[in-house]
Design a protein around this motif. Structure first.
Motif, PDB file in Angstrom:
ATOM      1  N   UNK A 180       0.843  -1.190   0.000  1.00 47.43           N
ATOM      2  CA  UNK A 180       0.000   0.000   0.000  1.00 47.43           C
ATOM      3  C   UNK A 180       0.880   1.242   0.000  1.00 47.43           C
ATOM      4  N   UNK A 181       0.304   2.352  -0.440  1.00 46.83           N
ATOM      5  CA  UNK A 181       1.012   3.620  -0.439  1.00 46.83           C
ATOM      6  C   UNK A 181       0.818   4.291   0.914  1.00 46.83           C
ATOM      7  N   UNK A 182       1.850   4.952   1.399  1.00 43.05           N
ATOM      8  CA  UNK A 182       1.774   5.672   2.663  1.00 43.05           C
ATOM      9  C   UNK A 182       1.100   7.027   2.464  1.00 43.05           C
ATOM     10  N   UNK A 183       0.277   7.394   3.433  1.00 38.62           N
ATOM     11  CA  UNK A 183      -0.368   8.709   3.428  1.00 38.62           C
ATOM     12  C   UNK A 183       0.378   9.707   4.305  1.00 38.62           C
ATOM     13  N   UNK A 184       1.618   9.407   4.678  1.00 39.26           N
ATOM     14  CA  UNK A 184       2.335  10.243   5.636  1.00 39.26           C
ATOM     15  C   UNK A 184       2.397  11.725   5.237  1.00 39.26           C
ATOM     16  N   UNK A 185       2.775  12.081   3.998  1.00 37.54           N
ATOM     17  CA  UNK A 185       2.831  13.511   3.674  1.00 37.54           C
ATOM     18  C   UNK A 185       1.472  14.198   3.753  1.00 37.54           C
ATOM     19  N   UNK A 186       0.424  13.498   3.341  1.00 39.43           N
ATOM     20  CA  UNK A 186      -0.927  14.073   3.413  1.00 39.43           C
ATOM     21  C   UNK A 186      -1.318  14.319   4.869  1.00 39.43           C
ATOM     22  N   UNK A 187      -1.070  13.349   5.719  1.00 36.97           N
ATOM     23  CA  UNK A 187      -1.389  13.510   7.135  1.00 36.97           C
ATOM     24  C   UNK A 187      -0.562  14.632   7.760  1.00 36.97           C
ATOM     25  N   UNK A 188       0.711  14.695   7.391  1.00 41.75           N
ATOM     26  CA  UNK A 188       1.578  15.733   7.952  1.00 41.75           C
ATOM     27  C   UNK A 188       1.090  17.125   7.551  1.00 41.75           C
ATOM     28  N   UNK A 189       0.634  17.270   6.318  1.00 41.11           N
ATOM     29  CA  UNK A 189       0.115  18.559   5.855  1.00 41.11           C
ATOM     30  C   UNK A 189      -1.075  19.015   6.690  1.00 41.11           C
ATOM     31  N   UNK A 190      -1.936  18.074   7.064  1.00 38.82           N
ATOM     32  CA  UNK A 190      -3.161  18.415   7.771  1.00 38.82           C
ATOM     33  C   UNK A 190      -3.014  18.401   9.288  1.00 38.82           C
ATOM     34  N   UNK A 191      -2.064  17.615   9.800  1.00 36.48           N
ATOM     35  CA  UNK A 191      -1.994  17.410  11.246  1.00 36.48           C
ATOM     36  C   UNK A 191      -0.637  17.725  11.863  1.00 36.48           C
ATOM     37  N   UNK A 192       0.396  17.911  11.037  1.00 38.18           N
ATOM     38  CA  UNK A 192       1.738  18.086  11.582  1.00 38.18           C
ATOM     39  C   UNK A 192       2.359  16.749  11.946  1.00 38.18           C
ATOM     40  N   UNK A 193       3.413  16.794  12.747  1.00 33.13           N
ATOM     41  CA  UNK A 193       4.109  15.586  13.163  1.00 33.13           C
ATOM     42  C   UNK A 193       5.346  15.317  12.325  1.00 33.13           C
ATOM     43  N   UNK A 194       6.218  14.463  12.850  1.00 31.09           N
ATOM     44  CA  UNK A 194       7.474  14.085  12.197  1.00 31.09           C
ATOM     45  C   UNK A 194       7.307  12.704  11.589  1.00 31.09           C
ATOM     46  N   UNK A 195       7.650  12.576  10.306  1.00 25.31           N
ATOM     47  CA  UNK A 195       7.594  11.270   9.635  1.00 25.31           C
ATOM     48  C   UNK A 195       8.881  10.523   9.954  1.00 25.31           C
ATOM     49  N   UNK A 196       8.757   9.312  10.504  1.00 25.17           N
ATOM     50  CA  UNK A 196       9.927   8.581  10.993  1.00 25.17           C
ATOM     51  C   UNK A 196       9.873   7.124  10.568  1.00 25.17           C
ATOM     52  N   UNK A 197      11.079   6.530  10.464  1.00 20.74           N
ATOM     53  CA  UNK A 197      11.241   5.140  10.042  1.00 20.74           C
ATOM     54  C   UNK A 197      12.592   4.663  10.563  1.00 20.74           C
ATOM     55  N   UNK A 198      12.856   3.385  10.477  1.00 17.07           N
ATOM     56  CA  UNK A 198      14.149   2.861  10.893  1.00 17.07           C
ATOM     57  C   UNK A 198      15.269   3.270   9.950  1.00 17.07           C
ATOM     58  N   UNK A 199      16.483   3.406  10.486  1.00 15.36           N
ATOM     59  CA  UNK A 199      17.629   3.857   9.696  1.00 15.36           C
ATOM     60  C   UNK A 199      17.979   2.888   8.569  1.00 15.36           C
ATOM     61  N   UNK A 200      17.532   1.642   8.671  1.00 15.55           N
ATOM     62  CA  UNK A 200      17.788   0.670   7.609  1.00 15.55           C
ATOM     63  C   UNK A 200      17.105   0.988   6.297  1.00 15.55           C
TER      64      UNK A 200
END
Length: 296
Positions: A79-99
């Motif tokens: 599935x595609x992530x909605x992270x940028x869309x959510x960040x635009x509307x709600x803020x927050x830091x998009x995070x993932x493992x360094x790998x």
């Protein structure tokens, strides 16, 4: 004595991709994290939608929550992530493992993105090193590195004040006990690594609550988001007690050899290795996804 904050979890299930998105919080009006969000995608029309993400936004706003983190357990292939869309509307830091850098390098070659994509993970706001501790409001969280499905997988362990885990968002490491475990045949995947990662999770206290990223229920069962370490240890069809590493590797590799590619793997990975951002717009104002012929 001040009690440890009690985490609350709201699950959202996307039927098209069998994916759970979670909102983790302690109380209305407080901080929260969103885990493994979904951007709707219709492959026949190559059209995105935001119905799934809008349901999450509605919940966050209805409870007056403040988004601190938009967490990914890995770069999803289904599935595609909605992270940028959510960040635009709600803020927050998009995070993932360094790998994720390892995964970016692999798929930079698959999609031939020598200049469009720098495999330095700069597309994400925060990279977690193995077992790095961070906070979600009053909750203490730890990013447990659990490679196997991909080299970048992390499980988010939410701990009490005494350091004991209360719950874990396992990503694609474990599935519900009657489904078993995730595939390991993507670039950089390893059944042996997955077995060892699963054992780290299953070594946690028996009552630890485990939240799945996906559920593919057999006929007659509704999708289920949650189980426990104790139930997984005793009944998981691939990883229950008594199944050793070599037996699991043989089982997992034999099963993986029968599986087709996920329906959305080509669009999903192009987007998700970019932190959820769509490919850059071209001169005509249109964004394009690449379809490598025999690339996988």
């Amino acid at each position: 004595m001040i009690e440890s904050p009690r985490p609350l979890v709201q699950a959202f299930f996307d039927l098209d991709t069998c994916t759970f998105t979670y909102v983790l919080y302690v109380e209305d009006g407080g901080a929260c994290a969103i885990i493994d969000s979904v951007l709707d995608f219709e492959p026949r029309a190559s059209k995105t939608g935001t119905q799934s993400a809008d349901a999450v936004i509605g919940f966050v706003r209805a409870h007056g929550l403040r988004v601190e983190w938009i967490l990914e357990t890995h770069a999803h292939a289904d599935h595609l992530s909605a992270a940028p869309y959510l960040q635009t509307h709600l803020g927050g830091v998009v995070a993932i493992g360094a790998g994720i850098r390892v995964v970016q390098r692999a798929f930079q070659k698959v999609f031939h993105l020598p200049t469009e994509l720098e495999p330095d993970a700069s597309q994400f706001g925060r990279l977690f090193e193995p077992d790095e501790v961070f906070c979600i409001g009053r909750l203490r969280a730890r990013a447990m590195h659990v490679p196997g499905h991909t080299p970048a997988d992390v499980a988010y362990v939410i701990e009490a004040d005494d350091g004991m885990p209360q719950l874990v968002f396992v990503g694609d490491t474990l599935f519900m006990p009657d489904v078993g475990s995730a595939r390991c045949d993507f670039p950089g995947g390893s059944a042996r690594s997955l077995y060892r990662s699963a054992q780290r999770i299953l070594a946690l206290p028996s009552a630890t609550r485990l939240f799945m990223c996906h559920d593919y229920p057999p006929a007659g069962r509704e999708p289920c988001a949650e189980t426990t370490v104790a139930v997984q240890r005793s009944t998981n069809i691939h990883l229950r007690e008594g199944i050793g590493e070599d037996q699991f590797v043989e089982l997992r590799q034999r099963r993986d050899a029968t599986l087709g590619m996920p329906a959305l793997i080509l669009p999903a990975l192009q987007v998700n290795i970019r932190g959820g951002e769509l490919p850059p717009m071209e001169a005509n104002g249109v964004r394009y996804l690449k379809i490598p012929i025999n690339g996988l």
